[in-house]
Design an enzyme around this catalytic site. Sequence first.
Site, PDB file in Angstrom:
ATOM      1  N   PRO A  24       7.656   9.106  -3.165  1.00 32.24           N
ATOM      2  CA  PRO A  24       7.037   8.863  -2.401  1.00 32.24           C
ATOM      3  C   PRO A  24       6.799   8.858  -1.053  1.00 32.24           C
ATOM      4  O   PRO A  24       6.472   7.848  -1.029  1.00 32.24           O
ATOM      5  CB  PRO A  24       6.276   9.222  -3.802  1.00 32.24           C
ATOM      6  CG  PRO A  24       6.326   8.832  -4.601  1.00 32.24           C
ATOM      7  CD  PRO A  24       7.384   8.624  -4.378  1.00 32.24           C
ATOM      8  N   GLU A  25       6.321   9.670  -0.484  1.00 37.13           N
ATOM      9  CA  GLU A  25       5.786   9.406   1.136  1.00 37.13           C
ATOM     10  C   GLU A  25       5.046   9.812   1.703  1.00 37.13           C
ATOM     11  O   GLU A  25       4.787  10.711   1.181  1.00 37.13           O
ATOM     12  CB  GLU A  25       7.268   9.273   2.393  1.00 37.13           C
ATOM     13  CG  GLU A  25       8.664   8.902   1.924  1.00 37.13           C
ATOM     14  CD  GLU A  25       9.462   8.846   2.550  1.00 37.13           C
ATOM     15  OE1 GLU A  25       9.948   8.671   4.087  1.00 37.13           O
ATOM     16  OE2 GLU A  25      10.912   7.681   2.551  1.00 37.13           O
ATOM     17  N   LYS A  76       0.155   6.862   2.483  1.00 30.49           N
ATOM     18  CA  LYS A  76       0.281   6.505   1.370  1.00 30.49           C
ATOM     19  C   LYS A  76      -0.171   6.534   0.599  1.00 30.49           C
ATOM     20  O   LYS A  76      -0.170   5.983  -0.476  1.00 30.49           O
ATOM     21  CB  LYS A  76       2.064   5.779   0.867  1.00 30.49           C
ATOM     22  CG  LYS A  76       3.691   5.887   2.197  1.00 30.49           C
ATOM     23  CD  LYS A  76       4.249   5.042   1.718  1.00 30.49           C
ATOM     24  CE  LYS A  76       5.429   5.976   2.827  1.00 30.49           C
ATOM     25  NZ  LYS A  76       7.181   4.451   2.134  1.00 30.49           N
TER      26      LYS A  76
END
Length: 429
Positions: A24-25, A76
């Site tokens: 995940p970014e 993030k």
Amino acid sequence: MLGPTCCHPAFPPYRPSHPLPRMPEGPELHLASLYVNEACKGLVFAGCVEKSPVSRNPEVPFESSAYCISSSARGKELRLTLSPLPGAQPPQEPLALVFRFGMSGSFQLVPRDALPAHAHLRFYTAPPGPPLALCFVDIRRFGHWDLGGEWQPGRGPCVLLEYEQFRDNVLRNLADKVFDQPICEVLLDQRFFNGIGNYLRAEILYRLKIPPFEKARKVLEELQQRRPSPELTLSQKIRAKLQNPDLLELCHSVPKEVVQLGGKGYGPEHGEEDFAAFRAWLQCYGVPGMSSLRDRRGRTIWFQGDPGPLAPKGGKSRKKKSKGAQQGLEHRLEDPLVPSTAPSRTRGTPRGPPGQSTAQQPEGTSLQQDPEVPPVPGKGKRRRRPATSEGLGSPTWDKLLPDLGNKRATQARPTEPLHPSSRPWLLED
């Protein structure tokens, strides 16, 4: 009635749309926040917040007879706010949690009697509606949550939501020694590029034809001198930016493109359409015909052409030959803790592909690299370990033990995958 895979009439569970190990970014955290807000709209939650017994994250000391859940994202990180409704007992202030997703974190809204595996934090709805649970699901257990609702200190402005502050923060600090490093490594420094990760850096550099191992300061100093002509009208200035964006502008616009792809997140198991759209959008990352190298942190950077003057010495570029041929190798290189199915190496067998550079271990918690991925540990002599020790035959430990340096395997080990908090160099986020 809600079936086991249809957890809410309008909102299927949030799941990843590009395959792990594409972690995940910034765009994925933003999509997760949108999902939580939409899925939980109109729902009333009640009772305690339940944590799984295997999670080493903190307990959440919150209990209410009626509360609602809302979410926001920055870079993030994702903030979840639990707000008691008027008249709820006991009276209390809202409680906020800040999540970092690590390598595999996500949120899912599911039936209470069909909780997914690895649901490490659970929020239950109140009757009379269908019994549902909002779950933080994290297969790899590198995700983390903190109480208090404060964004992690030291992170820079969000590339998606705070563009002007983000740009100013980078250009004001070009004297920092971090900008002596290759631009591909600096793009993972969350002090300056909060939200950029591995696939985004590859796509941004590819579009500008910037060698990934060019010195970051050389690339960014040019932007300090860039000034639009005062003779241009506002519409002409906007058109010029859209037609010829610079690196910092792409750090804002490329993540926005991913968000605009929509979908429910990032992983092919339950979202082939989402995955196909993301795969079609990629121009460089993992695309056949592109080259790749390992940076000093052990991360794979995809690019085309010359890697640049600061490329690791002895590093050999690999080319993506076909869509599926290199998937197994890439998975192991991107994600050093994936259990390997290959036969065990004997003493003296070289570790990893030829030319692999030694990764650097951070000291404690650091934002100087993409914090979602633990760095590849340095090489160490492989010790012979007793064949009868409990748990040492598991694939996870067969992969981990060679990478933990020269520590002897003299006692029984658990068969549970190693949690990052037991090794400070894994606790990056």
